[in-house]
Motif scaffolding. Structure first.
Motif: not given
Length: 570
Positions: A114-119, A193-200
């Motif tokens: 649901k929050f894919s764009e925000d992530i 953490f390591e950031y991920n553009d799909k799952s944060l």
């Protein structure tokens, strides 16, 4: 002072910062005579261990205040390993929210979809905050979310719980500095953490669970005392700093203290020193200084805001299942987009299969429906702490292993030798009828030990669900005083510490001076000792020196001494 006469140093507080300062000074027995005061009967401060019923829960103790650390905590890890203690690797699985608000770093859920764009936008925001850190240090998170036009739900359901959990910011999270958010993902010394553009969150990061902290701190005390120039005065409470510029021949720093053991107290006694290190919280510093506090000290120390939280250690699985997602439930799986390639589809299926077999959360958060900016936090200590799987109190360390500074304190200290006894890991073995994903025996879920933290007594206690934990399931209850990392802290305290540190024969040490982490507490103690002329104990270790140099510059306004620098700009 005569060159042959050791400098007398008073350290108030025997937590991580006080013990680190004492350790660094103990390495110069001819130069310093140190006295450490603590009103408690043991060292450790918030790093404490308490006994539990091994026959019922599968282990004889828990660490109840400080649980573990990131692999980036180089000074903490080296100190523990030197003493003969080894943290245990654990996969940091998280369970945030409940029902439709649930998400985790173990598998993609409907919420992350649901929050894919925000992530994706969040990744760009992190880079901007890093470039403009000085500016964003003064911007609270709730304002930052509006600046970048994030949805309100994204902030409440993903950003707030994430930051609150790992920095102890609790229900003050909307008001903390945005710079902390960037540090969670980007700073090599603090990154969790390591950031991920799909799952944060990119994956299940490796964390470390501490060995038995009571034994570790006991060994630390033994090591410090072994050099003969440090005296520990436990059950001794410093009541007042009478003067820091006394004209008495006995010394410029005059303190009053009392001895208290149980109901017995002595009358006030006086002691004199040349320097004092206050390794206690900012409120306590001001209380001890009283009229001795300068205008600057009152402003800087008085700006630190404290909150009161209560931790309930319990065995109430029914409570946990009511408020958290404790087990894997396929109904939360994120939908696989129809346009996904065969490879992407297989990757998603593999992730769901892994979660079905291996979902074992260590950390939980729950948002109060009445105010979703406020949360409750819980831990599954059975999943987190290795003694529930038969590990000895010293952790996975061999007494003969001297690699990477392990067991460097020779001869091996009594506290470490005892904690390395493998037989101690057998306590509670009969109740370990379950298994983890590696097949290692551990207690079944109904015998797990949980910890729930109810945050901000004065601002949120009307929302607490502590009454739902069944009385017969409670094991232990403990109150904590925690600093707030609100943005005002980074405007009115952090940048001004350098102007009070080292003045009036007084040095300050404690994680509160920057950020509430064990590693910063240790580093702050080393920095105070360094300012007094001691060596940085881990000089030459680049991983340890990285944060030490940053802290020295930030909180003391100085850099390494000329003889310790490799180049002009270091």
């Amino acid at each position: 002072m005569s060159p042959s006469k050791p400098q007398r140093v008073c350290i108030v507080g025997a937590g991580a910062s006080g013990m680190s300062a004492a350790y660094a000074l103990s390495r110069h027995p001819s130069r310093y005579a140190v006295t450490v005061f603590d009103k408690e009967g043991v060292a450790g401060g918030m790093a404490t261990s308490i006994p539990v019923d091994a026959a019922k829960y599968g282990a004889s103790y828990i660490n109840d205040g400080v649980q573990g650390c990131s692999p980036a905590f180089a000074n903490t890890m080296r100190m523990f390993r030197m003493l003969g203690f080894e943290p245990t690797e654990v996969g940091m699985q998280i369970s945030f929210g409940k029902g439709e608000d649930f998400w985790t770093n173990v598998f993609p859920t409907e919420l992350t979809s649901k929050f894919s764009e925000d992530i994706v936008k969040f990744g760009r925001a992190l880079k901007t905050i890093k470039r403009l850190e000085v500016v964003f240090a003064l911007i609270p998170v709730h304002v930052m979310l509006k600046i970048f036009r994030f949805s309100k739900d994204f902030g409440e359901k993903m950003v707030y719980p994430l930051v609150a959990l790992f920095f102890g910011t609790g229900n003050q999270t909307p008001y903390i500095s945005s710079a902390i958010l960037e540090r969670v993902f980007m700073d090599p010394s603090m990154r969790l953490f390591e950031y991920n553009d799909k799952s944060l969150l990119a994956s299940i990061p490796t964390m470390f669970a501490f060995p038995k902290l009571h034994d570790c701190y006991q060994a630390w005390r033994e090591e410090i005392a072994s050099r003969g120039n440090v005296t520990f005065k436990f059950n001794h409470e410093v009541i007042r700093i009478v003067s820091r510029s006394s004209k008495s021949e006995s010394g410029p720093v005059e303190i009053e203290y009392k001895v208290a053991e149980g109901p017995l107290e002595t009358s006030l006694q006086t002691a004199y020193f040349d320097q004092i290190v206050l390794a206690i919280d900012a409120d306590s510093c001001l209380r001890l200084l009283h009229r001795e506090a300068t205008f600057m000290e009152k402003r800087v120390l008085g700006n630190v805001k404290y909150l009161y939280d209560v931790t309930v250690t319990h065995n109430d699985l029914q409570y946990m299942q009511k408020y958290y997602e404790v087990k894997y439930d396929s109904s939360h799986n994120a939908p696989i987009p129809a346009e996904s390639s065969a490879e992407e589809r297989q990757e998603a299926e593999d992730t769901f299969k892994f979660a079905e077999e291996s979902f074992r959360p260590l950390y939980y958060t729950m948002q109060y429906p009445q105010d979703k900016s406020k949360i409750e936090m819980s831990f599954d200590l059975t999943h987190y702490q290795p003694q529930f799987r038969g590990e000895k109190p010293a952790g996975p360390i061999n007494s003969e292993d001297t690699s990477a500074h392990r067991n460097e304190c020779r001869p091996l200290l009594d506290g470490a030798r005892g904690a390395q006894n493998p037989k101690l890991g057998e306590a509670g073995a009969s109740i370990r009828t379950g298994q983890n994903e590696q097949g290692t025996p551990e207690p079944p879920l109904e015998n797990h030990v949980f910890q729930t933290i109810f945050l901000d007594r004065d601002g949120s206690s009307d929302l607490w669900t502590d009454g739902d934990i069944r009385k017969e399931k409670k094991i232990y209850e403990k109150w904590w005083k925690q600093q707030s990392h609100r943005w005002q802290h980074y405007a009115g305290t952090v940048p001004w510490m350098m102007f009070i540190n080292g003045k009036n024969n007084t040095h300050y040490a404690g994680a509160w001076s920057v950020l509430n982490m064990h590693e910063l507490a240790v580093t702050s103690g080393f920095a105070a000792a360094y300012r007094l002329g001691a060596e940085f104990p881990f000089h030459g270790d680049e991983e340890c020196e990285r944060l030490f140099k940053l802290y020295l510059g930030l909180s003391h306004g100085t850099r390494l001494r000329k003889e310790d620098r490799k180049g002009l700009m270091v």
